[in-house]
Design an enzyme around this catalytic site. Structure first.
Site, PDB file in Angstrom:
ATOM      1  N   ASP A  98      -0.966  -7.553  11.333  1.00  0.00           N
ATOM      2  CA  ASP A  98      -0.435  -8.300  10.158  1.00  0.00           C
ATOM      3  C   ASP A  98      -0.552  -7.462   8.961  1.00  0.00           C
ATOM      4  OD1 ASP A  98       0.903  -9.709   8.309  1.00  0.00           O
ATOM      5  OD2 ASP A  98       0.029 -11.276   8.824  1.00  0.00           O
TER       6      ASP A  98
ATOM      7  N   ASN B 246       3.330   3.238  10.291  1.00  0.00           N
ATOM      8  CA  ASN B 246       5.009   2.953  10.596  1.00  0.00           C
ATOM      9  C   ASN B 246       5.504   1.649   9.998  1.00  0.00           C
ATOM     10  OD1 ASN B 246       7.714   3.446  11.965  1.00  0.00           O
ATOM     11  ND2 ASN B 246       7.055   1.897  12.912  1.00  0.00           N
TER      12      ASN B 246
ATOM     13  N   TYR C 115      10.193  -1.276  -2.930  1.00  0.00           N
ATOM     14  CA  TYR C 115      10.059  -0.634  -1.777  1.00  0.00           C
ATOM     15  C   TYR C 115      10.050   0.812  -2.088  1.00  0.00           C
ATOM     16  CZ  TYR C 115      11.798   1.280   2.774  1.00  0.00           C
ATOM     17  OH  TYR C 115      11.800   2.127   3.903  1.00  0.00           O
TER      18      TYR C 115
ATOM     19  N   LYS D 155       6.672   3.377  -1.336  1.00  0.00           N
ATOM     20  CA  LYS D 155       6.712   4.637  -0.604  1.00  0.00           C
ATOM     21  C   LYS D 155       6.316   5.657  -1.501  1.00  0.00           C
ATOM     22  CE  LYS D 155       8.215   3.134   3.389  1.00  0.00           C
ATOM     23  NZ  LYS D 155       7.494   3.297   4.747  1.00  0.00           N
TER      24      LYS D 155
ATOM     25  N   THR E 283      18.254   2.333  13.619  1.00  0.00           N
ATOM     26  CA  THR E 283      17.405   1.421  14.397  1.00  0.00           C
ATOM     27  C   THR E 283      18.119   0.110  14.549  1.00  0.00           C
ATOM     28  OG1 THR E 283      16.531   0.500  12.326  1.00  0.00           O
ATOM     29  CG2 THR E 283      15.508   2.430  13.388  1.00  0.00           C
TER      30      THR E 283
END
Ligand SMILES: NC(=O)c1ccc[n+]([C@@H]2O[C@H](COP(=O)([O-])OP(=O)(O)OC[C@H]3O[C@@H](n4cnc5c(N)ncnc54)[C@H](OP(=O)(O)O)[C@@H]3O)[C@@H](O)[C@H]2O)c1
Length: 257
Positions: free
Chosen positions: A65, A92, A166, A170, A201
């Site tokens: 987690d 990942n 986000y 990154k 995906t």
């Protein structure tokens, strides 16, 4: 090309679907022992394990987690104790909720973004990688070689309204990767980043209209979107002995976008 992955221990976080699953299977094809982590989709992780075994590897499924330091350390410890160490880490896993606004979803004004939401994205994207690395490194140092691959995102370069946290996360991983390359290189551990562009995906497909990815793919220099397997090939190259001395680099899998 010799990857020297047979019986090497590879931890792929977030391998119950998508790029993580394709990566786990690619390592399985090289005969590696692959630890597959999941958060809520245990069935997906078990399916990945089946595919890894079918491909010629050995699989272990572990819950992990990103929001729970103890769970991260327990998961890493379980893999390392089961197989006596860790040779490769592929960081990942990702929490998508709140990270990127979905098509059609209104983008909140930046000043209205709750601090809690910002912190949550950074906690699960940056802090979680910190905890994972701290747990993994004692088990990786001293082995014949080690490889670490962090997942970046093309979006951190291009930007997107509503995806600031986000992108910030990154980008932070990029800075971390560059420094770790210096710190760990002398111990034979090479650290790199793979940067996917939008990749087809299951998760991405579930959030865009039918045909969207195919049409967008036609606008790319390569003429198509990346598949998870395209990204997996870049990861397994950097995360193997086929990578002799590439360290502190980013490898983009964006179709040339
Ligand atoms: N797909 C793209 O277009 C794209 C583009 C650029 C970069 N990336 C990067 O590529 C990586 C993989 O993306 P993907 O599209 O393959 O993702 P995905 O298919 O949605 O898979 C995400 C994985 O992360 C796991 N996860 C979710 N919440 C978690 C949590 N709280 N703790 C631990 N694990 C958790 C999921 O586990 P459960 O399902 O079991 O909960 C799943 O295994 C990510 O780092 C992403 O940022 C993807």
């Amino acid at each position: 090309m010799r990857t020297d992955l047979r019986n090497k221990v590879v931890l792929v976080t977030g391998a119950s679907s998508g790029i993580g699953r394709a990566t786990a299977v690619a390592y399985g094809e090289e005969g590696a022992k692959v630890a597959i982590t999941y958060h809520s989709n245990e069935d997906g992780a078990r399916e990945t394990a089946r595919l890894v075994t079918e491909a010629g590897g050995t699989a272990l499924v572990v819950r992990y987690d990103l929001a729970d330091e103890r769970c991260i350390r327990d998961a890493v410890g379980r893999v390392a104790e089961e197989w006596g160490g860790i040779d490769v880490l592929v960081a990942n896993a990702v929490v998508w909720s709140e990270a990127i606004p979905r098509p059609g979803q209104p983008v909140p004004r930046f000043e209205d973004v709750p601090a809690k939401q910002w912190q949550e994205v950074l906690r699960t994207s940056v802090d979680a990688v910190f905890h994972t690395l701290q747990a993994v490194l004692p088990w990786m140092r001293g082995r014949p070689w080690g490889r670490i691959v962090l997942l970046g995102a093309g979006l951190a370069d291009t930007g997107k309204a509503g995806a600031g946290a986000y992108g910030a996360g990154k980008s932070a991983l990029f800075g971390l990767m560059r420094s770790l390359a210096w710190e760990l290189g002398p111990d034979g551990i090479l650290v790199n980043m793979v940067v996917p562009g939008q990749t087809s995906t299951e998760t991405v497909r579930a959030h865009v209209p039918p045909g969207f990815l195919e049409e967008k793919g036609k606008t790319l220099p390569s003429g198509r979107m990346s598949a998870p397997e395209d990204v997996a090939r870049a990861i397994t190259f950097l995360g193997s002995a086929a990578n002799g001395n590439t360290n502190g680099e980013t490898l983009r899998v964006t179709g040339g976008a």
